[in-house]
Design an enzyme around this catalytic site. Structure first.
Site, PDB file in Angstrom:
ATOM      1  N   ARG A   1       0.839  -1.205   0.000  1.00 35.09           N
ATOM      2  CA  ARG A   1       0.000   0.000   0.000  1.00 35.09           C
ATOM      3  C   ARG A   1       0.881   1.264   0.000  1.00 35.09           C
ATOM      4  O   ARG A   1       1.015   1.950  -0.998  1.00 35.09           O
ATOM      5  CB  ARG A   1      -0.953  -0.024   1.228  1.00 35.09           C
ATOM      6  CG  ARG A   1      -2.112   0.955   1.122  1.00 35.09           C
ATOM      7  CD  ARG A   1      -1.761   2.376   1.455  1.00 35.09           C
ATOM      8  NE  ARG A   1      -1.194   2.511   2.797  1.00 35.09           N
ATOM      9  CZ  ARG A   1      -0.639   3.621   3.245  1.00 35.09           C
ATOM     10  NH1 ARG A   1      -0.571   4.695   2.478  1.00 35.09           N
ATOM     11  NH2 ARG A   1      -0.116   3.667   4.459  1.00 35.09           N
TER      12      ARG A   1
ATOM     13  N   CYS B   1       9.326   9.535  -1.402  1.00 34.83           N
ATOM     14  CA  CYS B   1       8.383  10.650  -1.462  1.00 34.83           C
ATOM     15  C   CYS B   1       8.568  11.413  -2.772  1.00 34.83           C
ATOM     16  O   CYS B   1       9.685  11.793  -3.122  1.00 34.83           O
ATOM     17  CB  CYS B   1       8.647  11.581  -0.276  1.00 34.83           C
ATOM     18  SG  CYS B   1       7.681  13.074  -0.330  1.00 34.83           S
TER      19      CYS B   1
HETATM   20 ZN    ZN Z   1       3.413   6.332   5.271  1.00 33.32          ZN
END
Ligand code: ZN
Length: 313
Positions: free
Chosen positions: A14, A244
């Site tokens: 996920r 990120c």
């Molecule tokens: Zn996270």
């Protein structure tokens, strides 16, 4: 076999995949999940019930969850961003559902276009929905406090706000509270202080979980700090997958292999076979060359004469 003392939830399928450019084939996701379960991982966050037009990666959420639900030793976890997602997840047979609520107002508005208070109201509706399930198959609901240690939009996040959100989620019907360093801002001192404050309000016996990112290299240090103040549930991703998009080159979540190695070498039983786990890393991403993997133990190898969970001499 000794009792498991720390539960590690693999959140790679996920959290690790939600920002990747290409789609991981459903068969590869399934192979990854079953290989980790075979290595002893008992909790895996397998997908997110977010609309496919927002994150196409999770277009196969129902299929992946059904597959994971059929693995007897495994408790699959799913993430849901809103009420609609919760309905879908429950209809698909979800047994453990994590709902992140951003403590940072700026993050909440940008992520789900709701204030934090509105997101908590939404959470309460989801808790009602879960309670309407038959008791025998009722899902567990985890209330997540995201951006708990700082936010890339808002900057600092007040600890009182985290405590307030955690208490509100518990009050609304959460079975556990997760405290997340969504953007990798936390430091170990802050971790100890914040977990102590949250525990004081939700109670010592209430389940509390830690979710750290290694964006600035402090992921393991933060996990250890949380362990030292009594946290026994941790999220991480195989290979630290989950970089990120706003911090190119920055590593993602805490690396599962390294986290397992840290605990096992301290004599803290995770129930996970570290050698098998390292093998999963080598096989799981064969069909997904996009994956940018991090981690130390898989590269350096286990220390000579290493025995997991060895008692001190
Ligand atoms: Zn996270």
């Amino acid at each position: 076999m000794n009792a498991v003392e720390v539960t590690i939830t693999e959140v790679g399928p996920r959290d690790g995949l939600q920002n990747t450019k290409s789609f991981m084939p459903t068969a590869a996701k399934k192979a990854w999940i079953s290989a980790e379960a075979a290595a002893g991982v008992r909790s895996i966050e397998v997908c997110s019930f977010v609309p496919a037009k927002i994150i196409p990666q999770f277009v196969d959420a129902e299929e992946v969850l059904a597959y994971a639900n059929a693995i007897p030793v495994l408790t699959p976890v799913v993430l849901v961003p809103n009420f609609k997602g919760c309905e879908r997840a429950l209809a698909a047979g979800a047994r453990r559902v994590t709902v992140p609520v951003s403590v940072s107002e700026a993050h909440s508005m940008s992520n789900v276009r709701k204030t934090t208070a509105q997101a908590i109201e939404d959470f309460a509706r989801m808790a009602d929905l879960v309670r309407s399930q038959a008791k025998s198959k009722r899902a567990q609901l985890v209330g997540g406090c995201s951006t708990a240690f700082g936010c890339s939009l808002q900057g600092a996040v007040a600890e009182e706000d985290v405590v307030r959100v955690a208490a509100a989620l518990q009050e609304a019907g959460a079975d556990a509270i997760s405290v997340a360093d969504t953007v990798g801002y936390a430091n170990p001192e802050q971790v100890k202080r914040l977990f102590r404050k949250v525990r004081k309000v939700i109670g010592e016996d209430f389940n509390i979980e830690a979710h750290f990112h290694n964006t600035r290299g402090l992921g393991l240090a933060n996990a250890l700090a949380a362990y030292e103040v009594g946290v026994r549930y941790f999220d991480s991703t195989l290979g630290g997958l989950g970089g990120c998009p706003w911090a190119p080159g920055a590593s993602g979540n805490v690396v599962t292999e390294d986290l397992v190695f840290m605990f096992e070498s301290m004599g803290v039983n995770t129930g996970i076979d570290i050698s098998k786990l390292i093998e999963v890393r080598q096989t799981a991403f064969a069909a997904f060359p996009d994956a940018e993997l991090y981690g130390h133990i898989s590269k350096a190898g286990l220390p000579k004469g290493y025995h997991p969970g060895r008692a001190p001499p």
